[in-house]
Design an enzyme around this catalytic site. Structure first.
Site, PDB file in Angstrom:
ATOM      1  CB  SER A 269      -0.953   0.021   1.186  1.00 57.88           C
ATOM      2  OG  SER A 269      -2.052  -0.800   0.892  1.00 57.88           O
TER       3      SER A 269
ATOM      4  CE  LYS B 259      -4.276   0.932  -1.287  1.00 61.16           C
ATOM      5  NZ  LYS B 259      -3.709  -0.331  -0.910  1.00 61.16           N
TER       6      LYS B 259
ATOM      7  CE1 TYR C 194      -4.632  -1.366  -4.637  1.00 66.04           C
ATOM      8  CE2 TYR C 194      -4.818  -3.756  -4.734  1.00 66.04           C
ATOM      9  CZ  TYR C 194      -4.701  -2.594  -4.002  1.00 66.04           C
ATOM     10  OH  TYR C 194      -4.632  -2.654  -2.632  1.00 66.04           O
TER      11      TYR C 194
ATOM     12  CE1 TYR D 270      -4.686   1.344   4.353  1.00 58.50           C
ATOM     13  CE2 TYR D 270      -2.938   0.287   5.570  1.00 58.50           C
ATOM     14  CZ  TYR D 270      -3.518   0.635   4.387  1.00 58.50           C
ATOM     15  OH  TYR D 270      -2.926   0.265   3.221  1.00 58.50           O
TER      16      TYR D 270
ATOM     17  CB  VAL E 110       0.175  -5.815   4.157  1.00 53.61           C
ATOM     18  CG1 VAL E 110      -1.053  -5.231   4.815  1.00 53.61           C
ATOM     19  CG2 VAL E 110      -0.035  -6.062   2.680  1.00 53.61           C
TER      20      VAL E 110
HETATM   21  N1  GLN Z   1      -1.917  -5.441  -2.070  1.00 51.86           N
HETATM   22  C1  GLN Z   1      -2.474  -5.315  -0.764  1.00 51.86           C
HETATM   23  C2  GLN Z   1      -3.984  -5.521  -0.803  1.00 51.86           C
HETATM   24  O1  GLN Z   1      -4.596  -5.098  -1.717  1.00 51.86           O
HETATM   25  C3  GLN Z   1      -2.138  -3.967  -0.196  1.00 51.86           C
HETATM   26  C4  GLN Z   1      -2.722  -3.742   1.182  1.00 51.86           C
HETATM   27  C5  GLN Z   1      -1.821  -3.024   2.142  1.00 51.86           C
HETATM   28  O2  GLN Z   1      -0.622  -2.904   1.980  1.00 51.86           O
HETATM   29  N2  GLN Z   1      -2.408  -2.559   3.225  1.00 51.86           N
HETATM   30  O3  GLN Z   1      -4.586  -6.108   0.052  1.00 51.86           O
END
Ligand code: GLN
Length: 311
Positions: free
Chosen positions: A71, A74, A194, A246, A264
């Site tokens: 993430s 993003k 994505y 988050y 993650v």
């Molecule tokens: N690729 C992961 C997902 O879509 C990214 C989520 C994350 O890093 N929080 O679940």
């Protein structure tokens, strides 16, 4: 406090202690396993890197390990969409409010006209769908190499394949977005893009470099080259501060006070505005999906070096 005023020795010592503090708590979290390939990470790994505007690089622990951005990517998508599609178009498709729920939550999305913000899965899928007609994955990869000052960034195929085999929830989010006319692209194409962007391999140093560019208003401080518009850097940093961790974003803003984005894969990208970039690797995660060692290390650095935004 200015990074110039922090001596080399003080920074290096603080980083070493932050690393040790982080290392102590890795057993309290767990690596992500819902993407099976991520489950292979060593939970006790911790790597930290600070890069300063005057070109200094400080490292501790596993700072050269490559891991997937997840993430943290993003931020790349948001920055690119702001540059290419512009602020108004981006925020017609995604909001700018903290969500207060899990990054991959779907329930409340159905009650809204658009995702809460660009740093949760639904928001990033919406933002990336805005790029599909304009940019290919290769362009995004090159963009990552440019803003991270790291030509060695590549796609991690194992992680990509692993996530593609297990991403039903993200597909469900994309279908819901399509049913609500937030995205108009093919769902498979959106999910592939994505997932690929999430699966690019970086190091703590690559993240520190991108953070340093953001800290410096979008200009690479090492050669004066403008890589992002100042307005892009400003918007990205503001959204990181309110939404980057988050459901832990509020506590982190109060206790650490450094705009940060997590992934993650264990990455954290932290912008000490006007001063330095910090990159972290620590794949043992807390209940919000944020690096547990990383949060502990950043809390220590913030206090010890006076890096809180409102210090
Ligand atoms: N690729 C992961 C997902 O879509 C990214 C989520 C994350 O890093 N929080 O679940």
């Amino acid at each position: 406090m200015n990074s110039d005023q922090l001596s080399d020795q003080r920074l290096q010592e603080a980083l070493k202690t932050a690393y040790l503090r982080g290392k102590e708590v890795t057993g309290k979290g767990a690596v992500a396993t819902y993407i099976p390939e991520l489950g292979k990470a060593r939970p006790e790994a911790v790597g930290l890197c600070i890069t300063t505007k005057d070109g200094k690089v400080y490292k501790a622990g596993d700072s050269n390990i490559r891991f997937t951005m997840q993430s943290v990517s993003k931020l790349l998508s948001l920055a690119m969409a702001l540059e290419i599609r512009g602020y108004d178009t981006v925020f017609e498709h995604v909001g700018m409010e903290p969500s207060g729920v899990a990054f991959n939550s779907i329930v409340e999305l159905d009650t809204r006209t658009k995702p809460h913000n660009p740093l949760i899965n639904a928001g990033a899928i919406a933002v990336e769908s805005l790029l599909i007609e304009y940019k290919q994955f290769e362009d995004m990869l090159n963009f990552a190499r440019t803003v991270c000052l790291d030509p060695e960034i590549t796609l991690n195929r194992q992680v990509y394949n692993s996530e593609m085999a297990t991403c039903d929830r993200n597909r469900a989010i994309a279908y819901l977005l399509k049913s609500k006319n937030v995205i108009h692209t093919n769902v498979d194409t959106s999910i592939e893009l994505y997932t690929k962007i999430c699966s690019i391999n970086v190091s703590a140093e690559s993240l520190a470099n991108f953070a340093m560019v953001l800290a410096n208003g979008g200009v690479n401080p090492l050669n004066g080259e403008r890589l992002l518009k100042e307005s892009t850097a400003q918007t990205v940093k503001a959204i990181m501060f309110t939404c980057g961790m988050y459901d832990g974003s509020g506590t982190f803003a109060v206790e650490v006070g450094i705009p940060t984005k997590s992934g993650v894969g264990g990455g954290l990208l932290s912008v000490v505005d006007g001063k330095m970039g910090i990159g972290v690797y620590g794949p043992s995660l807390d209940e919000n999906g944020n690096s547990i060692a990383g949060i502990t290390a950043l809390k220590y650095l913030s206090k010890e070096l006076g890096l809180h935004m409102f210090a």
